[in-house]
Scaffold this active site. Structure first.
Site, PDB file in Angstrom:
ATOM      1  N   GLU A  62       0.858  -1.192   0.000  1.00  0.00           N
ATOM      2  CA  GLU A  62       0.000   0.000   0.000  1.00  0.00           C
ATOM      3  C   GLU A  62       0.885   1.230   0.000  1.00  0.00           C
ATOM      4  O   GLU A  62       2.102   1.132   0.170  1.00  0.00           O
ATOM      5  CB  GLU A  62      -0.970  -0.020   1.192  1.00  0.00           C
ATOM      6  CG  GLU A  62      -2.110  -1.023   0.992  1.00  0.00           C
ATOM      7  CD  GLU A  62      -3.116  -1.056   2.119  1.00  0.00           C
ATOM      8  OE1 GLU A  62      -3.054  -0.214   3.024  1.00  0.00           O
ATOM      9  OE2 GLU A  62      -3.962  -1.967   2.096  1.00  0.00           O
ATOM     10  N   HIS A 110      -9.374   9.728   2.546  1.00  0.00           N
ATOM     11  CA  HIS A 110      -8.905   8.633   1.700  1.00  0.00           C
ATOM     12  C   HIS A 110      -9.042   9.077   0.255  1.00  0.00           C
ATOM     13  O   HIS A 110     -10.083   9.608  -0.129  1.00  0.00           O
ATOM     14  CB  HIS A 110      -9.730   7.367   1.963  1.00  0.00           C
ATOM     15  CG  HIS A 110      -9.065   6.132   1.421  1.00  0.00           C
ATOM     16  ND1 HIS A 110      -8.999   5.874   0.074  1.00  0.00           N
ATOM     17  CD2 HIS A 110      -8.419   5.114   2.036  1.00  0.00           C
ATOM     18  CE1 HIS A 110      -8.348   4.734  -0.105  1.00  0.00           C
ATOM     19  NE2 HIS A 110      -7.981   4.254   1.072  1.00  0.00           N
ATOM     20  N   ARG A 128      -1.596   9.251   8.812  1.00  0.00           N
ATOM     21  CA  ARG A 128      -1.417   7.829   9.134  1.00  0.00           C
ATOM     22  C   ARG A 128      -0.947   7.035   7.926  1.00  0.00           C
ATOM     23  O   ARG A 128      -1.461   7.189   6.822  1.00  0.00           O
ATOM     24  CB  ARG A 128      -2.743   7.243   9.638  1.00  0.00           C
ATOM     25  CG  ARG A 128      -2.684   5.763   9.914  1.00  0.00           C
ATOM     26  CD  ARG A 128      -3.963   5.279  10.528  1.00  0.00           C
ATOM     27  NE  ARG A 128      -5.088   5.417   9.647  1.00  0.00           N
ATOM     28  CZ  ARG A 128      -5.427   4.537   8.716  1.00  0.00           C
ATOM     29  NH1 ARG A 128      -4.704   3.447   8.536  1.00  0.00           N
ATOM     30  NH2 ARG A 128      -6.490   4.731   7.974  1.00  0.00           N
ATOM     31  N   ARG A 176      -0.776   9.121   1.556  1.00  0.00           N
ATOM     32  CA  ARG A 176      -2.208   9.302   1.327  1.00  0.00           C
ATOM     33  C   ARG A 176      -2.629  10.767   1.238  1.00  0.00           C
ATOM     34  O   ARG A 176      -3.461  11.139   0.409  1.00  0.00           O
ATOM     35  CB  ARG A 176      -2.932   8.636   2.496  1.00  0.00           C
ATOM     36  CG  ARG A 176      -4.324   8.282   2.216  1.00  0.00           C
ATOM     37  CD  ARG A 176      -4.865   7.450   3.347  1.00  0.00           C
ATOM     38  NE  ARG A 176      -4.697   6.035   3.078  1.00  0.00           N
ATOM     39  CZ  ARG A 176      -5.124   5.087   3.894  1.00  0.00           C
ATOM     40  NH1 ARG A 176      -5.701   5.412   5.026  1.00  0.00           N
ATOM     41  NH2 ARG A 176      -4.958   3.825   3.596  1.00  0.00           N
ATOM     42  N   HIS A 195     -11.819   9.716   6.102  1.00  0.00           N
ATOM     43  CA  HIS A 195     -11.555   8.292   6.359  1.00  0.00           C
ATOM     44  C   HIS A 195     -11.090   8.012   7.788  1.00  0.00           C
ATOM     45  O   HIS A 195     -11.457   6.999   8.365  1.00  0.00           O
ATOM     46  CB  HIS A 195     -10.481   7.837   5.368  1.00  0.00           C
ATOM     47  CG  HIS A 195     -10.143   6.381   5.444  1.00  0.00           C
ATOM     48  ND1 HIS A 195     -11.087   5.391   5.267  1.00  0.00           N
ATOM     49  CD2 HIS A 195      -8.955   5.752   5.664  1.00  0.00           C
ATOM     50  CE1 HIS A 195     -10.498   4.204   5.378  1.00  0.00           C
ATOM     51  NE2 HIS A 195      -9.221   4.391   5.630  1.00  0.00           N
TER      52      HIS A 195
HETATM   53  C1  SIN Z   1      -7.544   0.888   2.427  1.00  0.00           C
HETATM   54  O1  SIN Z   1      -7.809  -0.301   2.272  1.00  0.00           O
HETATM   55  O2  SIN Z   1      -7.235   1.644   1.518  1.00  0.00           O
HETATM   56  C2  SIN Z   1      -7.632   1.464   3.801  1.00  0.00           C
HETATM   57  C3  SIN Z   1      -6.490   1.013   4.576  1.00  0.00           C
HETATM   58  C4  SIN Z   1      -6.285   1.952   5.725  1.00  0.00           C
HETATM   59  O3  SIN Z   1      -7.035   2.909   5.911  1.00  0.00           O
HETATM   60  O4  SIN Z   1      -5.302   1.754   6.434  1.00  0.00           O
END
Ligand code: SIN
Length: 531
Positions: A129, A245, A387, A291, A352
């Protein structure tokens, strides 16, 4: 213009039904339920939950849990990535705890029966990620939160020492002489107030996404735990850092369904309304930049192209692989006529996660003795200003367990319920509760969202204060009343913190102070009500 009332309702504990517990946990997401499982069986516990046990933000988590398991990875690298994403505001000691205790807590989850996806070799499969330098996201398809919560709930339901109190709204914590003695709660079915007396109260109520029009959070996320802590004199921290998000479904009938960052981790590209890929103009890590950077870049592209969304393209991947890796996203989008194996997914940023919350140390302790906080409701500084993806479920586990152990070690006799007789002259008022809620969300979205500036923040504060003066003397009787009060209180606190931080850092972007200012602002904004 902050609230004058210590408690949201008038009450006399002598007239209320009381139950006694060794620990009361408020909230039934991963942090709350895992804490209950760690506390030894000889202690009698209650879990209070606003709705039912299975409704929480954790259940909706798609991506997974970050843990350094790969041969090429290490807690040190996980630490480095967390610190980098946190934009200079992480509490390094807490981050070390997080990364060093990750693997042992994942082991416990496996023992509780959580069935993480495996690689061909039978080891836990590790996804990628944004802003992670290594593959370290363990997952269960794209419904990790659901599998983890289902298994934890299954285990907690088998525990004889744990009582579950559903449809129970925790209104306020009861305190005397700086100590917490329990929770005053509203039983939704009977409409009665009740006292849950306990020397240990854990606040695991999640965040405050419902302050915004569009959020991936469930309806229950109105920041009630943060506000009950605030009214009791707990210190709050970092409230200005609200994470948006980048990729939430943008469809007329659904603007809250998350399109996991793991989709970008699998190579998905962001495309603007003119059909152009754009992240190369904003960050060298492109779609896998931190993010906050991706969310702001999308926001800018939407403005530039005068469009309310951008698109996510994963169509170049093998369609069977997509369906297997992202079954929930595939089937949900299909319900809205979007076949993600063939179509671009319309997405826009939405609220988010709240990085800020109730200030705690690395054992979940707050400044009120016997009152603990963990998960999104707590703030021990591990997320700093932004985060890192998939650190949130992990936080709930690591610090939930530490709180459970801390409670087990506290040798406290069963508390005598504190005696409180709280009377005010608040009155029933006729107000349009739904309209107020809607306008709070609109105001926060417009002025306290991805981009802020002083003028907008002052406008927002004036509107919120106006509503506050209308409802301040309301005799609060229903969950809607409690929520409106909490939403107004928290909105004002978030706005005040956002006004105070005159720089741009992580998720807090001020267009009138567009630079990070490490010289003056490498510090936290703390908020505490005088009582
Ligand atoms: C996601 O699956 O994009 C969210 C993961 C997160 O908020 O840590």
């Amino acid at each position: 213009m902050l609230n004058q009332y210590r408690y949201l309702v008038d009450f006399n504990t002598d007239e209320l039904e009381k139950e006694y517990f060794d620990a009361v946990i408020v909230g039934s997401g991963i942090a709350g339920v895992y804490t209950a499982l760690v506390i030894p069986d000889n202690l009698h516990i209650a879990i209070l939950t606003k709705e039912t046990l299975d409704i929480s933000n954790s259940v909706l988590a798609q991506g997974g849990i970050a843990v350094s398991l790969d041969k090429e990875d290490s807690p040190e690298l996980h630490f480095k990535d967390t610190i980098f994403a946190g934009a200079g505001l992480c509490n390094e000691d807490s981050v070390w705890v997080l990364v060093n205790e990750a693997a042992e807590n994942i082991n416990s989850l496996c023992k509780f029966g959580v069935n993480f996806d495996k690689s061909g070799k039978g080891e836990l499969a590790l996804g990628r990620e944004a802003a992670h330098s290594k593959n370290r996201i363990i997952h269960v398809g794209d419904a990790t939160g659901k599998e983890v919560c289902d298994k934890l709930i299954h285990n907690v339901l088998n525990k004889k020492n744990v009582e579950i109190k559903e449809r129970t709204f925790a209104i306020d914590i009861l305190t005397s002489d700086g100590k917490c003695n329990g929770v005053l709660a509203y039983d939704e079915d009977s409409g009665k107030l009740k006292v849950y007396a306990s020397p240990n109260v854990v606040c695991a109520t999640g965040g405050y996404g419902q302050l915004y029009e569009y959020t991936t959070n469930p309806e229950v996320a109105t920041g009630d735990g943060t506000c009950m802590a605030y009214r009791a004199g707990a210190t709050l921290m970092d409230l200005e850092f609200v994470q948006f998000h980048p990729t939430v479904l943008y469809h007329p009938d659904n603007k809250s369904f998350l399109i996991s960052e793991a989709v970008r981790g699998e190579g998905a590209r962001l495309i603007n309304a003119e059909g152009k890929r754009f992240m190369q103009e904003y960050h060298e890590l492109m779609e896998l930049a931190p993010r906050d950077v991706v969310a702001r870049s999308i926001f800018k592209e939407m403005k530039k192209t005068n469009s309310s969304n951008v698109y996510l393209d994963i169509t170049f991947k093998d369609s069977e692989y997509i369906k297997k890796r992202f079954p929930t996203i595939y089937s949900t989008c299909l319900k809205y006529g979007i076949d993600i194996t063939k179509d671009y997914i319309p997405v826009a940023p939405a609220e988010h996660y709240s990085m800020g919350g109730i200030k705690t140390d690395a054992y979940g302790r707050t400044n009120i003795e016997g009152f603990f906080a963990c998960g999104e409701a707590g703030c021990n500084g591990i997320h700093g200003a932004n985060r890192l993806a998939s650190n949130s479920l992990l936080e709930g586990l690591v610090f939930g367990r530490r709180i459970g152990q801390e409670i087990a070690n506290r040798r406290i006799d069963k508390t005598e319920a504190v005696s409180v007789n709280y009377k005010t002259d608040r009155k029933l008022l006729s107000i349009d509760r739904d309209a107020i809620k809607k306008d709070i969300k609109r105001t926060m979205t417009e002025y306290v969202g991805i981009e802020r500036n002083e003028q907008g923040l002052l406008t927002a504060r004036e509107k919120i204060r106006n509503y506050k003066s209308q409802v301040e003397n309301l005799k609060n009787e229903s969950i809607k009343d409690f929520e409106i009060q909490n939403m107004l209180t928290l909105s004002e606190l978030v706005i005040n913190s956002a006004l105070e931080r005159k720089e741009s850092r992580g998720a807090h972007y001020r267009s009138d102070y567009s630079k990070r200012d490490d010289e003056n602002w490498k510090r936290h904004i703390l908020v505490q009500r005088k009582i």
